[in-house]
Write a protein that holds these residues in place. Structure first.
Motif, short mmCIF file in Angstrom:
data_model
loop_
_atom_site.label_atom_id
_atom_site.label_comp_id
_atom_site.label_asym_id
_atom_site.label_seq_id
_atom_site.Cartn_x
_atom_site.Cartn_y
_atom_site.Cartn_z
N HIS A 23 29.93 66.57 79.40
CA HIS A 23 30.63 67.59 78.65
C HIS A 23 31.59 67.00 77.62
N HIS A 24 31.67 65.69 77.54
CA HIS A 24 32.45 65.10 76.46
C HIS A 24 31.56 64.80 75.26
N HIS A 25 30.24 65.00 75.43
CA HIS A 25 29.29 64.58 74.40
C HIS A 25 29.21 65.66 73.33
N LYS A 26 29.61 65.33 72.09
CA LYS A 26 29.63 66.34 71.06
C LYS A 26 28.24 66.55 70.49
N GLU A 27 27.86 67.82 70.33
CA GLU A 27 26.51 68.09 69.87
C GLU A 27 26.52 68.77 68.51
N THR A 28 25.65 68.33 67.64
CA THR A 28 25.45 69.04 66.39
C THR A 28 24.21 69.90 66.54
N PHE A 29 23.93 70.73 65.52
CA PHE A 29 22.73 71.55 65.56
C PHE A 29 21.50 70.66 65.71
N ILE A 30 21.52 69.55 64.96
CA ILE A 30 20.37 68.65 64.98
C ILE A 30 20.16 68.05 66.37
N THR A 31 21.23 67.57 66.99
CA THR A 31 21.01 66.92 68.28
C THR A 31 20.77 67.94 69.39
#
Lengths: 273, 355, 348
Positions: A39-47
């Motif tokens: 839950h620390h992993h930041k996600e973009t639309f792409i990823t």
């Protein structure tokens, strides 16, 4: 010993209560505490949606691609069934969809063979292998064996995108000037090897082969992933004889896939490389 | 322009269907119970439909046999064909028996055990006895089929030494067939595609001119066979894979470029006799009626009518070979020995043809 | 290499478009061997996942353990192994040595045995069950039905002698469509209906599911059953038209019937597509375990998360098929529920 108050809790999603007084009765134990970082992993639309390494998203990608290819495959079957029921009749839909391959709306014999070839290829490989095996193996293997994700999320993502490229090339082969591969999905030579034998055996056949090469690469990577995951990442208590039959089926399918993918590469290279 | 119109209509129709479905959903009384999981009522309905589906399967089977049973190939016209047909019907009876029983069990159980809140399923997970039953019984049945099938296969595919046999080459190319008889000497001359361009293209099947055996070979485009005499086919192809399929004789063998494949059978019915068989008479009548109706349409639109049909044995191509794969055929005429000899005497030999 | 570099692996002695090609010594039959050595296992790669899905969907919806777990696993392994040694049954009349034909007939008919075991096990699973007819279950039962029909015609084709007159006719087309195009496809549909809540957190509309199933089931049989007769009439496949053979004129009306059913089947899939797409946005939100299933995927939260479970992964205590186990209040016990005092795990 002092009396402990019995503590009870319900299993999430069911009405089943269990006694969790003693630590050993607590059901959730795992050896991989270090996966809390997610839950620390930041996600973009792409990823998150495009180049996801999450097996659940990849399974949805396989399903959607498989369904789209299925629409193309079924549409082709309806076209050639129209031709078989009312031979050499003129159909408006042939004019619209087949263009130069249907002068005056009557289907050309070469395109008939191309349609049955591509219909077979798409349905067997793209819908039933990728859409069925790819979707459900990806979705269910980690969840049913109690794993966080596939052994290699990265390879999983690569295998989906190789499948996507393979589909794109197969669709592209439909628009080649001399027509797509038309020697049956079994592509026996010499018919499939000699452009002089049939127009579809030129560029159309080459693209078919390139598409299949990507497809086999995709299957191989995916199958390796499934096998490693099932053998190594089962949760505590999940012995092989407690595996759901779906996982058994996917595991054995993956083993067959790995063994035989190499053959198809060899055969394709000797005939067409 | 048409494409645009078609696409627009498709999109508009889809939107209409979508909205109609939404209206249907919204106009239903609010159903708090409906969580899209099957209810007892659903189970009851679907279970009954399952049973009806069994009736549909049986019905479709019986209907198909009645309505379409007459298109099946007639009794064979070759000696081994009788063995073939017997094996086929035996195998079919076995599988029909299994099909009837298993479909019945499946759909009947689906109906009988349709779920409801009061029912409790039986916790029955294992029975070595039952597993044994349905491993052993299929094994025995299949062993029987395997043995019977293998005997028939060996019988058909074994070509004994036979000086009396007629040796014929079937030569396949895109998109027609040629037949080559061995002539007086009974031996086919060597042949290869490299010789096709000799003699200004008159060397139709590529006979090697240096092989004297080829001098008296006869190349034709209509296959004649003497009845009751074994014929051994040597099957060659000029370009791509083809397949020599002679369904009435229960014969098929691929034509592979670079190989000479063999298949042999003994025709035991002449074309004349075949034409007189009741099932063929029926079939021809039916076909001619269809052709007559079609011709009326054709004449009305200013086209030529279709010729009436008379039965003939056929050699068909049965391996995808290109654009005209669907139009690669050769007529086969089975006749008495005398008629056959008379016919073959009238044909030109290779030597005569290329002069 | 044959095409680009002029090698002769598969080509030999060819004259085409007015010229003799240079290839010498190759054999198209070699290609056929290589192709089918993969091609046959490939179709089992297609079929086995469908059978696996059917096992799961049938036992969950029948509220009964899958019958004969070990036999089912054994048959999956047997089918997989046997599928590697049957490839020649696609090549009986290619001109390969007839002895090979005998060998492949033997191995092909052997593969019918584990398949039969599986089919009977499915039927026994349903027997005395408490069947919940969710759309997934309908497709799973349909899968067993068409698998039986298609598999049986495979026995006819697997017999080399019978294949002589049926090879490359519509009989073959009918056979493989029943097992692959219908049975395996039903597996795909069953999987989608069953795991849709897991994939998208919503339920698919069950009434549309029922409509989709019944129209598809009727049209599927309507398309492929008559096709067997077309094949037995001797009509070859991959023919653009049959009008060049007056002999086959009486088959023309069967082709019309088949096409009409095919168009109906195609239309029915539109119902599925609509259901699939619209349920993604407007479907009823799903609860965590709508089908009351035992397997672990239903214990993960509805909203997808990386790592699948918050906190620790569930620990497993039992096999996944404790449905309607005597002594249990509920008719299902998920895998992650520990054994009660005195409860024994089933020796399966």
């Amino acid at each position: 010993m002092a009396q402990k108050n019995n503590r009870r809790a319900k299993i999430v999603g069911t009405d089943i209560e269990v006694d969790i007084t003693e630590k050993k009765d607590v059901i959730i134990e795992s050896h991989d505490e270090d996966h809390e970082h997610d839950h620390h992993h930041k996600e973009t639309f792409i990823t998150k949606y495009i180049f996801s390494i999450d097996h659940k998203m990849i399974s949805k990608q396989y399903l959607i691609t498989g369904l789209i290819m299925g629409i193309v495959g079924i549409a082709m079957s309806l076209l050639f069934r129209l031709q078989l029921a009312w031979p050499e009749e003129s159909f408006g839909v042939f004019d619209v969809l087949l263009g130069k391959w249907a002068t005056d709306g009557v289907m050309d014999p070469n395109v008939y063979l191309a349609l049955v070839t591509i219909h077979g290829t798409i349905m067997v490989f793209f819908v039933l292998t990728a859409g069925l095996s790819g979707t459900f193996s990806n979705l269910l293997i980690p969840l049913q064996i109690g794993a966080r994700d596939m052994a290699s999320g990265f390879l999983n993502m690569i295998s989906y995108w190789l499948f996507f490229i393979s589909s794109a090339i197969m669709i592209a082969s439909l628009f080649v000037e001399a027509g797509p591969a038309a020697a049956g999905w079994t592509i026996y030579p010499p018919l499939s090897a000699l452009p002089q034998a049939q127009p579809g055996s030129a560029a159309g056949m080459t693209l078919w082969l390139v598409s299949m090469a990507f497809f086999i690469a995709s299957s191989l990577l995916a199958a390796l992933n499934y096998i490693v995951t099932v053998l190594n990442l089962r949760t505590e208590g999940m012995t092989m004889t407690r595996l759901p039959l779906t996982v058994w089926a996917f595991l054995v399918t993956a083993i067959i896939g790995v063994v035989f993918s190499s053959i198809i590469i060899c055969r394709s290279i000797t005939n067409y490389g | 322009m048409t494409l645009l119109l078609v696409l627009t209509s498709l999109i508009l129709i889809s939107i209409a269907v979508w909205q109609l479905t939404k209206i249907l959903e919204l106009s239903k009384p609010v159903d708090y119970e409906n969580n899209e999981i099957a209810t007892d009522k659903d189970n009851d309905m679907q279970g009954k439909l399952m049973f009806l589906f069994l009736i549909f399967i049986y019905g479709l089977t019986i209907f198909s046999f009645f309505k379409y049973g007459d298109v099946i190939l007639p009794e064979s016209a070759s000696v081994h064909g009788e063995n073939y047909d017997r094996l086929l019907w035996f195998s079919f009876s076995v599988i029909f028996f299994v099909q009837t029983i298993t479909q019945a069990l499946l759909h009947y159980f689906a109906f009988k055990y349709r779920g409801n809140k009061k029912r409790k399923a039986l916790f029955f997970a294992d029975s070595n006895f039952l597993e044994g039953v349905w491993t052993i019984i299929p094994t025995i049945a299949l062993a029987g089929l395997i043995l019977y099938g293998l005997f028939t296969w060996v019988d058909i595919m074994t070509i004994e030494e036979n000086d009396e046999a007629l040796v014929v080459e079937l030569y396949a190319q895109q998109f027609n067939w040629k037949a080559r008889y061995a002539g007086e000497d009974g031996v086919l001359g060597d042949a290869n595609v490299r010789f096709l361009q000799d003699f200004d293209g008159k060397n139709l099947v590529g006979i090697d001119p240096t092989d004297r055996n080829g001098d008296d070979d006869i190349v034709v485009q209509e296959l004649h066979l003497p009845v009751n005499r074994e014929v051994v086919f040597r099957i060659r192809s000029q370009d791509v894979l083809h397949s020599a399929f002679m369904p009435h004789f229960r014969a098929q063998m691929n034509a592979v470029p670079g190989m000479i494949n063999q298949f042999a059978f003994i025709p035991n019915t002449t074309t004349q006799e075949m034409r007189l068989r009741p099932e063929i008479v029926e079939k021809v009548k039916k076909i001619n009626k269809i052709r007559f109706d079609k011709s009326e349409e054709l004449i009305a639109s200013g086209d030529f009518p279709l010729d009436p049909y008379e039965f003939d044995f056929l050699l068909l191509c049965n391996k995808i070979c290109g654009a005209s794969h669907y139009n690669m055929q050769m007529k086969i005429i089975v006749e008495t020995e005398e008629k056959f000899n008379k016919w073959i005497d009238e044909q030109q030999t290779f030597k005569e043809f290329v002069q | 290499m044959d095409r680009s570099f002029g090698t002769s692996f598969f080509l030999s002695d060819i004259f085409i478009q007015g010229e003799v090609l240079h290839y010498q010594g190759g054999s198209p039959v070699l290609f056929e061997h290589l192709f089918w050595f993969l091609g046959h296992p490939e179709v089992y790669i297609v079929l086995l996942p469908a059978l696996g899905i059917a096992s799961e969907v049938i036992s969950t919806n029948a509220r009964k353990p899958i019958f004969g777990y070990r036999a089912m696993v054994g048959s999956i392994l047997a089918i997989a192994f046997l599928s590697t040694i049957v490839w020649g049954h696609h090549m009986f009349i290619t001109g390969m040595n007839p002895f090979l034909g005998s060998v492949f007939t033997f191995t092909t008919l052997l593969i019918a045995i584990p398949s039969a075991v599986k089919a009977f096990n499915y039927i026994t699973t349903i027997w005395k069950g408490n069947i919940q007819f969710n759309p997934g279950m309908l497709f799973a039962i349909g899968l067993v039905s068409t698998f039986i029909t298609g598999g049986l015609t495979g026995i006819i084709l697997g017999d080399s002698a019978l294949d002589i007159n049926l090879h490359d006719t519509y009989f073959v087309v009918a056979h493989f469509h029943l097992v692959m195009g219908i049975s395996a496809l039903y597996g795909l549909f069953a999987g989608v209906y069953h795991w849709y809540p897991r994939m998208f957190g919503r339920m698919m509309n069950k009434n549309l599911g029922y409509i989709h199933f019944w129209i598809t089931a009727i049209s599927a049989y309507g398309v492929f059953f008559p096709m067997h007769f077309v094949g037995m009439a001797g009509l070859p496949r991959r023919y653009y038209t049959n009008t060049n053979f007056p002999y086959f004129d009486d088959v023309a009306n069967i082709n019309v019937v088949i096409t009409l059913f095919a168009l109906l089947a195609g239309a029915a899939q539109l119902v599925f597509l609509y259901n699939f797409i619209s349920s993604m946005f407007y479907g009823k939100k799903s609860i965590m375990n709508p089908w009351r299933s035992n397997t672990l995927e239903w214990t993960a939260p509805i909203k997808h998360m990386h790592g699948n479970w918050p906190g620790k992964i569930p620990h497993v205590f039992r096999w996944p098929y404790d449905y309607s186990k005597p002594g249990s209040k509920d008719d299902f016990i998920p895998q992650n529920v520990p054994l009660k005092k005195g409860e024994k795990e089933l020796q399966h």
